[in-house]
Design an enzyme around this catalytic site. Sequence first.
Site, mmCIF file in Angstrom:
data_model
loop_
_atom_site.group_PDB
_atom_site.id
_atom_site.type_symbol
_atom_site.label_atom_id
_atom_site.label_comp_id
_atom_site.label_asym_id
_atom_site.label_seq_id
_atom_site.Cartn_x
_atom_site.Cartn_y
_atom_site.Cartn_z
ATOM 1 N N SER A 184 16.925 76.051 37.904
ATOM 2 C CA SER A 184 17.961 76.213 38.934
ATOM 3 C C SER A 184 18.181 77.686 39.279
ATOM 4 C CB SER A 184 19.280 75.611 38.440
ATOM 5 O OG SER A 184 20.339 75.976 39.300
ATOM 6 N N TYR A 243 19.155 77.332 45.614
ATOM 7 C CA TYR A 243 20.398 77.338 46.380
ATOM 8 C C TYR A 243 20.278 78.606 47.213
ATOM 9 C CZ TYR A 243 22.894 73.740 43.656
ATOM 10 O OH TYR A 243 23.311 72.571 43.079
ATOM 11 N N THR A 279 17.584 72.402 47.461
ATOM 12 C CA THR A 279 18.560 71.319 47.258
ATOM 13 C C THR A 279 19.462 71.230 48.478
ATOM 14 O OG1 THR A 279 18.474 71.437 44.858
ATOM 15 C CG2 THR A 279 20.497 70.558 45.807
ATOM 16 N N LYS A 338 15.120 68.449 47.810
ATOM 17 C CA LYS A 338 15.781 67.638 46.772
ATOM 18 C C LYS A 338 17.115 67.151 47.318
ATOM 19 C CE LYS A 338 17.559 67.972 42.009
ATOM 20 N NZ LYS A 338 19.008 68.049 42.092
ATOM 21 N N HIS A 369 22.067 64.089 43.149
ATOM 22 C CA HIS A 369 22.590 65.143 42.281
ATOM 23 C C HIS A 369 23.196 64.541 41.014
ATOM 24 C CE1 HIS A 369 23.170 69.581 43.162
ATOM 25 N NE2 HIS A 369 23.758 69.499 41.983
HETATM 26 C C1 LIG Z 1 25.474 70.022 34.630
HETATM 27 C C2 LIG Z 1 24.580 69.780 35.791
HETATM 28 C C3 LIG Z 1 24.208 70.841 36.585
HETATM 29 C C4 LIG Z 1 23.338 70.635 37.665
HETATM 30 N N1 LIG Z 1 22.917 71.707 38.396
HETATM 31 C C5 LIG Z 1 22.059 71.522 39.421
HETATM 32 C C6 LIG Z 1 21.558 72.626 40.166
HETATM 33 O O1 LIG Z 1 21.856 73.780 39.885
HETATM 34 N N2 LIG Z 1 20.721 72.352 41.191
HETATM 35 C C7 LIG Z 1 20.340 71.087 41.531
HETATM 36 O O2 LIG Z 1 19.574 70.898 42.473
HETATM 37 N N3 LIG Z 1 20.777 70.027 40.821
HETATM 38 C C8 LIG Z 1 21.609 70.220 39.780
HETATM 39 N N4 LIG Z 1 22.033 69.143 39.047
HETATM 40 C C9 LIG Z 1 21.515 67.807 39.377
HETATM 41 C C10 LIG Z 1 20.231 67.530 38.614
HETATM 42 O O3 LIG Z 1 19.180 68.327 39.075
HETATM 43 C C11 LIG Z 1 19.788 66.074 38.764
HETATM 44 O O4 LIG Z 1 19.753 65.755 40.130
HETATM 45 C C12 LIG Z 1 20.693 65.095 38.026
HETATM 46 O O5 LIG Z 1 21.192 65.654 36.843
HETATM 47 C C13 LIG Z 1 19.911 63.841 37.706
HETATM 48 O O6 LIG Z 1 20.732 62.879 37.161
HETATM 49 P P1 LIG Z 1 20.891 62.611 35.582
HETATM 50 O O7 LIG Z 1 21.741 63.713 35.055
HETATM 51 O O8 LIG Z 1 21.556 61.297 35.542
HETATM 52 O O9 LIG Z 1 19.513 62.610 34.971
HETATM 53 C C14 LIG Z 1 22.885 69.338 37.962
HETATM 54 C C15 LIG Z 1 23.262 68.265 37.146
HETATM 55 C C16 LIG Z 1 24.094 68.477 36.068
HETATM 56 C C17 LIG Z 1 24.462 67.313 35.204
#
Ligand SMILES: Cc1cc2nc3c(=O)[nH]c(=O)nc-3n(C[C@H](O)[C@H](O)[C@H](O)COP(=O)(O)O)c2cc1C
Length: 421
Positions: free
Chosen positions: A169, A192, A218, A294, A318
């Site tokens: 990220s 981002y 994203t 994404k 997300h």
């Molecule tokens: C704590 C946390 C931080 C996240 N940060 C980002 C991020 O910085 N960029 C992004 O595209 N998705 C982010 N996501 C989403 C994840 O990339 C992903 O889409 C998601 O966690 C998938 O679902 P799951 O947690 O059920 O496996 C984040 C998810 C979590 C739980």
Amino acid sequence: MDEQTSIHRRKLLEFFSASPLLAPSAARALAGIAAFGTTEAVAQSYDVLRAAPVMNGDLIASPAQALNVFDFEPVAKKELPPAHYGYLASGVDADKTLKANRDDFDKIHVRARRLIDVRKIDTTVKIFGETWASPIALAPVSSVGAFHPEAEAAAARACKVKGHQMILSTVGSTSIEDVIKERGAPVWYMLYPTDDWAVTEKLVKRAEAAGAPAIVLTVDRQGGRNTETLFRERRSDTRTCTDCHTPGFKNEVSRKPMFDDIDVSKVTNLYGTGMTWDYVKRLRGIVKGKLVLKGIMTQEDAKIALTHGVDALIVSNHGGRAEESLQSTIGALPEVVGAVNGKIPVLIDGGFRRGTDVLKALALGATAVCVGRPYVWGLAAFGQPGVEMVLTLMQREFETIMRQVGATKLSEITSKSVRIV
Ligand SMILES: Cc1cc2nc3c(=O)[nH]c(=O)nc-3n(C[C@H](O)[C@H](O)[C@H](O)COP(=O)(O)O)c2cc1C
């Protein structure tokens, strides 16, 4: 024979020779199979010997005790301050989309096939000319340092040991150069973009110079969000948040290494709020490698993406943290796959916890899947060994269910491997 195989085999022989239940001839025959069999065949036949060590309490005390990835979550909760755990666990509003991501896997059944030789399994997949050992990769997660001091470095080492790809990220706690060094191979970079093009360009250039073969934009964080679970958990956190989290964009990103030496004084938001397809076109113009979007959830957007020279899509909400749509990602996958019609790879994330979940997504046309929270549970609970075990469990379960559908390689997982109910 590696060390693990030899211990496995020795234990097996000890077990059978000591068993009063088996006639000597049967024990000899089974021992013969063990001596002859491959690791795969042994693993299939004598699962009892793989059982995790006995636990004394409710929580696992080591990664080896985990029977599935869910075992890591309560340990992570215990280890983390409430606000950080809340940040990890939260969806938006009533967390119904978060829940739908899991629940909808139950609407897909697996069609088991018999009498196919599945002793040898190949889970490799080729994406953008690179061969991944497994279709299971790590999703981008922000601020991983909030969950473990070794942050993405530990996750990257686990990926190296276990043979998985990962996406870093923009607001990770570790620089892309360090992550690539720890993984020993390039990783994808999730962008981002901010609302200052000069910053966008610098982030992309830095990621590409470090070796990232793909930039993942994203697109699902437009505007704010209501992370109620986070807000609720934060109430029970006795620490003063502002000791670390100084308000304001400049202060927030000053602790994120990807913004080192970048002037962020003109940035007003991280997510590039206000982005349109023209923005994708502009970004396409500067991304030298592959461009991935994404957060795509509909056939309409998938089709538009194709006309903008996008190289892959990630079906994602997300992790239920963007919109409270009630639409699971596994439910949205078929329409996106249909629209893309094989032209570019379609990845997916959201709620993947079991090997069967992975199989279902691949059966519905996904090229690979990403996991978010489970790897962070493993990391928060036990550091790198925790992430390794999370990956081991998911990969093992995936290979097991591949055998049950009679697939020896990923191309043999097809729509006929599942039934939608
Ligand atoms: C704590 C946390 C931080 C996240 N940060 C980002 C991020 O910085 N960029 C992004 O595209 N998705 C982010 N996501 C989403 C994840 O990339 C992903 O889409 C998601 O966690 C998938 O679902 P799951 O947690 O059920 O496996 C984040 C998810 C979590 C739980």
